[in-house]
Enzyme design. Structure first.
Site, mmCIF file in Angstrom:
data_model
loop_
_atom_site.group_PDB
_atom_site.id
_atom_site.type_symbol
_atom_site.label_atom_id
_atom_site.label_comp_id
_atom_site.label_asym_id
_atom_site.label_seq_id
_atom_site.Cartn_x
_atom_site.Cartn_y
_atom_site.Cartn_z
ATOM 1 N N HIS A 55 -14.262 16.534 -6.045
ATOM 2 C CA HIS A 55 -14.054 15.389 -5.178
ATOM 3 C C HIS A 55 -15.379 14.692 -4.890
ATOM 4 O O HIS A 55 -16.461 15.254 -5.086
ATOM 5 C CB HIS A 55 -13.372 15.822 -3.892
ATOM 6 C CG HIS A 55 -11.942 16.202 -4.081
ATOM 7 N ND1 HIS A 55 -11.100 16.517 -3.032
ATOM 8 C CD2 HIS A 55 -11.176 16.301 -5.204
ATOM 9 C CE1 HIS A 55 -9.899 16.811 -3.498
ATOM 10 N NE2 HIS A 55 -9.926 16.685 -4.812
ATOM 11 N N GLU A 57 -17.030 13.923 -2.226
ATOM 12 C CA GLU A 57 -17.970 14.522 -1.280
ATOM 13 C C GLU A 57 -18.820 15.591 -1.953
ATOM 14 O O GLU A 57 -20.041 15.663 -1.737
ATOM 15 C CB GLU A 57 -17.210 15.133 -0.099
ATOM 16 C CG GLU A 57 -16.420 14.118 0.708
ATOM 17 C CD GLU A 57 -14.976 13.981 0.241
ATOM 18 O OE1 GLU A 57 -14.099 13.764 1.094
ATOM 19 O OE2 GLU A 57 -14.722 14.093 -0.983
ATOM 20 N N THR A 203 14.890 -6.988 -21.961
ATOM 21 C CA THR A 203 13.555 -7.150 -22.544
ATOM 22 C C THR A 203 13.355 -6.178 -23.697
ATOM 23 O O THR A 203 12.774 -6.522 -24.730
ATOM 24 C CB THR A 203 12.473 -6.927 -21.470
ATOM 25 O OG1 THR A 203 12.647 -7.882 -20.424
ATOM 26 C CG2 THR A 203 11.088 -7.070 -22.047
ATOM 27 N N GLU A 301 7.258 -5.208 -15.743
ATOM 28 C CA GLU A 301 6.900 -6.301 -16.641
ATOM 29 C C GLU A 301 8.079 -7.153 -17.090
ATOM 30 O O GLU A 301 7.897 -8.074 -17.885
ATOM 31 C CB GLU A 301 6.169 -5.737 -17.854
ATOM 32 C CG GLU A 301 4.853 -5.061 -17.503
ATOM 33 C CD GLU A 301 3.928 -4.945 -18.701
ATOM 34 O OE1 GLU A 301 3.955 -5.824 -19.570
ATOM 35 O OE2 GLU A 301 3.183 -3.958 -18.757
ATOM 36 N N ALA A 307 13.472 -7.817 -12.200
ATOM 37 C CA ALA A 307 12.548 -8.273 -11.164
ATOM 38 C C ALA A 307 13.289 -8.644 -9.895
ATOM 39 O O ALA A 307 12.862 -8.309 -8.783
ATOM 40 C CB ALA A 307 11.734 -9.451 -11.683
#
Length: 372
Positions: A55, A57, A203, A301, A307
């Site tokens: 990480h 830190e 699509t 997309e 959508a």
């Protein structure tokens, strides 16, 4: 409330800039940056480069050129205190003798949510949590992580390209290419940064796309998701034939024919049955399933019907629209959303305009519908 100094703000801003370097590689972990400083002098800095790696830190502490005892740690997200794929950062902070920790934003996950800060305070470390604009910037840096932590569902970005008169294709369905080459390159970068991509079956049938991330920054391929209520996706489609390159999930309704599902499953397609009485309800059910697979970001997309279902479900968090200097001039040409909207403008969904950018001849509009 402890006020942040100009020096504090500069170090925090640097932590945010560092965090951005991990974009697209840290999921399901957040993007995090950290700076260790003593006054104006930076002793060490770092960021979380990828899931499973140290990480931010710990990276920053390890990078210190002198003993950081008594120094201040600036971090874009509150330090973890639980054992995961890496040890707790609170242990490293205490072992290093850090006396002050300045945090830009909270961690909303149940296993964190202030616990790490409480541990540090109990051990005598001064803890300061930022407020205002820099805190908001830090939260915006990790919207997918934050939404998933709070709802269990992925953050959804809706992307489309349209002409000046609002068409996303001609009446015949041709849409190649509305946006320019540089705009399409940018989309491939977005794909590389996303956990998953989604399209509707319309699509998929019209374009037979690969739906992969073809960008130099792509270190992994996103999961491809097709919303296909009746399981009409052909087994010989490019999506199915390239499962060895990127996973494929098919979201179907209970109306999907079992023989079609069996053929697709035999080819390696993962099938998710989304319950619900309508398309928006099935969108929510599907997002719940995707969230359980630790998919935190979803780039939608197309097409217009899918959508509209996401928008009606209230699950569009951000919108990215390319507007190209083209005119179709056909009332039959489809627009970006094909659904039933409100009768009054006053009831329309209002978004916050985030950015306008010219990309060669295109204009990219980025708008945010909500924050997490």
């Amino acid at each position: 409330m402890t006020m942040l100094t100009e020096s504090d703000l500069r170090h925090l801003e640097r932590a945010l800039d560092l965090a951005e370097r991990g974009r697209g590689r840290t999921s399901p972990n957040p993007c995090v940056g950290a700076v260790v400083a003593r006054g104006e002098r930076v002793l060490g800095e770092g960021f979380h480069a990828a899931a499973g790696e140290p990480h931010a830190e710990r990276v920053a502490l390890a990078a210190c050129d002198v003993d950081p005892r008594g120094a201040t740690l600036y971090v874009s997200l509150e330090p973890c205190c639980h054992e995961g794929r890496t040890p707790p950062c609170t242990d490293a902070i205490l072992a290093a003798g850090i006396k002050r920790v300045v945090v830009a934003s909270d961690d909303p996950t149940p296993k964190a949510s202030g616990r790490g800060l409480a541990i540090l305070r109990d051990e005598g470390v001064e803890v300061v949590v930022a407020e205002g604009e820099i805190a908001r910037r830090a939260r915006l840096l990790n919207q997918p992580f934050r939404k998933h932590a709070r709802t269990g569902r992925p953050h959804v970005t809706l992307k489309y390209a349209m002409t000046l008169d609002g068409a996303v294709a001609t009446r015949s369905g041709d849409s190649r290419w509305i946006s320019g080459e540089r705009s399409r390159e940018l989309v491939h970068r977005w794909r590389a940064q996303s956990d998953a991509l989604a399209i509707g079956i319309g699509t998929a049938l019209a374009d037979d796309p690969l739906l992969t991330a073809r960008h130099p920054s792509a270190e992994r391929q996103p999961v491809r998701v097709v919303f296909d209520s009746e399981a009409r996706l052909p087994p010989d489609s490019q999506l199915v034939r390239t499962i060895d390159q990127a996973p494929l999930i098919l979201v179907v309704s209970r109306a999907a024919a079992r023989p079609a599902l069996q053929r697709l499953e035999a080819a390696g397609v993962e099938v998710v049955v989304a319950a619900g009485e309508n398309e928006p309800a099935r969108v929510v059910a599907a997002l719940d399933e995707l969230g359980q697979r630790q998919l935190q970001s979803l780039l939608v997309e197309g097409g217009p019907r899918l959508a509209a279902a996401f928008l009606a479900a209230g699950e569009v968090d951000e919108l990215r629209a390319f507007v190209a200097p083209l005119l179709v001039g056909d009332r039959e040409a489809p627009g970006p959303l094909s659904g039933t909207g409100p009768e009054a403008i006053a009831d329309a969904v209002r978004a916050e305009l985030v950015a306008l950018e010219r990309i060669d001849d295109d204009v990219l509009i980025v708008a945010r519908l909500r924050e997490w």
